[in-house]
Design a protein around this motif. Structure first.
Motif, short mmCIF file in Angstrom:
data_model
loop_
_atom_site.label_atom_id
_atom_site.label_comp_id
_atom_site.label_asym_id
_atom_site.label_seq_id
_atom_site.Cartn_x
_atom_site.Cartn_y
_atom_site.Cartn_z
N THR A 98 -34.49 11.71 32.43
CA THR A 98 -34.66 10.31 32.03
C THR A 98 -35.64 10.28 30.88
O THR A 98 -36.67 10.95 30.90
N VAL A 99 -35.32 9.49 29.85
CA VAL A 99 -36.18 9.34 28.68
C VAL A 99 -36.60 7.88 28.60
O VAL A 99 -35.76 6.99 28.49
N ILE A 100 -37.91 7.65 28.66
CA ILE A 100 -38.45 6.29 28.71
C ILE A 100 -39.34 6.06 27.49
O ILE A 100 -40.12 6.94 27.10
N GLY A 101 -39.26 4.87 26.90
CA GLY A 101 -40.17 4.56 25.80
C GLY A 101 -39.82 3.24 25.14
O GLY A 101 -38.66 2.80 25.16
N ALA A 102 -40.81 2.62 24.57
CA ALA A 102 -40.62 1.35 23.88
C ALA A 102 -39.77 1.55 22.63
O ALA A 102 -39.64 2.66 22.11
N SER A 103 -39.18 0.47 22.14
CA SER A 103 -38.41 0.50 20.91
C SER A 103 -39.29 1.01 19.76
O SER A 103 -40.43 0.58 19.59
N GLY A 104 -38.77 1.97 19.00
CA GLY A 104 -39.51 2.52 17.88
C GLY A 104 -40.47 3.64 18.22
O GLY A 104 -41.15 4.17 17.34
N SER A 105 -40.51 4.05 19.49
CA SER A 105 -41.45 5.10 19.89
C SER A 105 -40.95 6.50 19.58
O SER A 105 -41.72 7.46 19.59
N GLY A 106 -39.65 6.64 19.32
CA GLY A 106 -39.09 7.94 18.96
C GLY A 106 -38.17 8.55 20.00
O GLY A 106 -37.65 9.65 19.80
N LYS A 107 -37.91 7.84 21.10
CA LYS A 107 -37.13 8.43 22.19
C LYS A 107 -35.68 8.71 21.79
O LYS A 107 -35.12 9.74 22.16
N SER A 108 -35.05 7.78 21.05
CA SER A 108 -33.65 7.96 20.69
C SER A 108 -33.48 9.10 19.68
O SER A 108 -32.53 9.89 19.76
N TYR A 109 -34.38 9.17 18.71
CA TYR A 109 -34.29 10.24 17.70
C TYR A 109 -34.45 11.60 18.38
O TYR A 109 -33.68 12.53 18.12
N TYR A 110 -35.43 11.71 19.26
CA TYR A 110 -35.68 12.98 19.95
C TYR A 110 -34.51 13.35 20.86
O TYR A 110 -34.07 14.51 20.90
N THR A 111 -33.97 12.35 21.57
CA THR A 111 -32.83 12.63 22.45
C THR A 111 -31.62 13.07 21.65
O THR A 111 -30.86 13.95 22.08
N GLY A 112 -31.44 12.48 20.46
CA GLY A 112 -30.36 12.92 19.59
C GLY A 112 -30.48 14.38 19.22
O GLY A 112 -29.49 15.12 19.15
N ALA A 113 -31.72 14.82 18.98
CA ALA A 113 -31.95 16.24 18.67
C ALA A 113 -31.61 17.11 19.88
O ALA A 113 -31.02 18.20 19.73
N LEU A 114 -31.95 16.65 21.09
CA LEU A 114 -31.59 17.39 22.30
C LEU A 114 -30.08 17.48 22.45
O LEU A 114 -29.55 18.53 22.82
N LEU A 115 -29.40 16.38 22.17
CA LEU A 115 -27.94 16.38 22.28
C LEU A 115 -27.33 17.36 21.29
O LEU A 115 -26.40 18.10 21.63
N GLU A 116 -27.82 17.36 20.06
CA GLU A 116 -27.29 18.30 19.07
C GLU A 116 -27.44 19.75 19.55
O GLU A 116 -26.58 20.58 19.34
N ASP A 117 -28.55 20.02 20.22
CA ASP A 117 -28.84 21.38 20.67
C ASP A 117 -28.04 21.77 21.91
O ASP A 117 -27.59 22.91 22.04
N ARG A 118 -27.83 20.81 22.84
CA ARG A 118 -27.28 21.15 24.15
C ARG A 118 -25.80 20.83 24.34
O ARG A 118 -25.11 21.52 25.10
N VAL A 119 -25.30 19.78 23.69
CA VAL A 119 -23.91 19.36 23.91
C VAL A 119 -22.91 20.49 23.69
O VAL A 119 -21.94 20.62 24.46
N PRO A 120 -23.08 21.35 22.68
CA PRO A 120 -22.10 22.44 22.50
C PRO A 120 -21.99 23.37 23.71
O PRO A 120 -20.99 24.09 23.83
#
Length: 239
Positions: free
Chosen positions: A2-24
């Motif tokens: 679970t990734v928690i954080g206020a709007s603009g805190s960076g959670k979506s950008y960081y999760t996108g990086a995790l997805l790029e790394d793990r989804v394959p």
């Protein structure tokens, strides 16, 4: 996770990086993109996911196990669906991911799936967690199904999502109701989340009780993240 954080805190950008790394590494992957903010993950020529926009007609007709089996990696964007339809749509996707990894007995059956959901506090009902989502969250991992739920407001989410995540990643949180909800599941004093700066996060291991502060400012993404957090009105204000 679970990734928690206020709007603009960076959670979506960081999760996108995790997805790029793990989804394959997964046979099946679905990103439920309620606000259509991760279109960069579907950019033609370098797409991590195909995009499937689900309007009312498609909502009524899609066979989700067949769809996921055939397409494998999809970013699902609801279009003009009401709250009940959005919740039902996500439940169908979760059920399909579990079915493919647990019940399908053919040689080409997928063995792993990742289901991620942005704006989960708007997708899931706080008071009555869909049984299909609950099954995936509590028992999916032993069948190869893993999850990521992102939310700005944990106070509006079912506690099961937070408490049954093996890893929790917290960015800046300021609302006391959200802090109180996190404290019901976390192993550390969540009040410290109020002091995190943008793109700072605390990663918590539920099983070991360990937690560690990280700086995500230097995490790299190959694909852009589209967000409207800045706002046109903000430029007119002095601070």
């Amino acid at each position: 996770m679970t990734v928690i954080g206020a709007s603009g805190s960076g959670k979506s950008y960081y999760t996108g990086a995790l997805l790029e790394d793990r989804v394959p590494n997964f046979d099946i992957a679905v990103h439920f993109d309620l606000e259509d903010e991760e279109g960069g993950l579907s950019v033609e020529g370098n797409a991590l996911y195909g995009t499937l926009v689900v309007d009312k007609d498609r909502f009524e007709s899609i066979d989700w196990p067949k769809c996921l089996f055939n397409h494998r990696k999809l970013r699902v964007v609801p279009d003009a669906l009401d709250d009940e339809e959005i919740e039902e749509l996500y439940g169908q996707i979760c059920e399909a991911a579990m079915s493919l990894c647990k019940d399908l007995e053919i040689e080409a059956a997928p063995e792993s799936a990742l289901v991620s959901c942005d704006e989960a506090h708007q997708v899931l009902s706080k008071h009555s967690l869909d049984s299909r989502v609950n099954r995936m969250q509590t028992g999916g991992r032993k069948h190869g199904v893993e999850t990521i739920h992102l939310a700005q407001r944990p106070a509006l989410m079912p506690l099961t999502i937070l408490s049954q995540s093996d890893r929790r990643i917290y960015f800046h949180v300021s609302e006391q109701r959200d802090i109180d909800k996190i404290n019901k599941a976390s192993t550390f004093d969540a009040d410290r989340l109020k002091n995190l700066q943008a793109r700072e996060a605390i990663v918590e291991n539920k099983h070991s009780g360990e937690f560690e502060k990280i700086d995500t400012d230097n995490c790299d993404r190959e694909r852009p993240h589209f967000s409207g957090d800045d706002g046109i009105l903000d430029d007119a204000l002095p601070v």
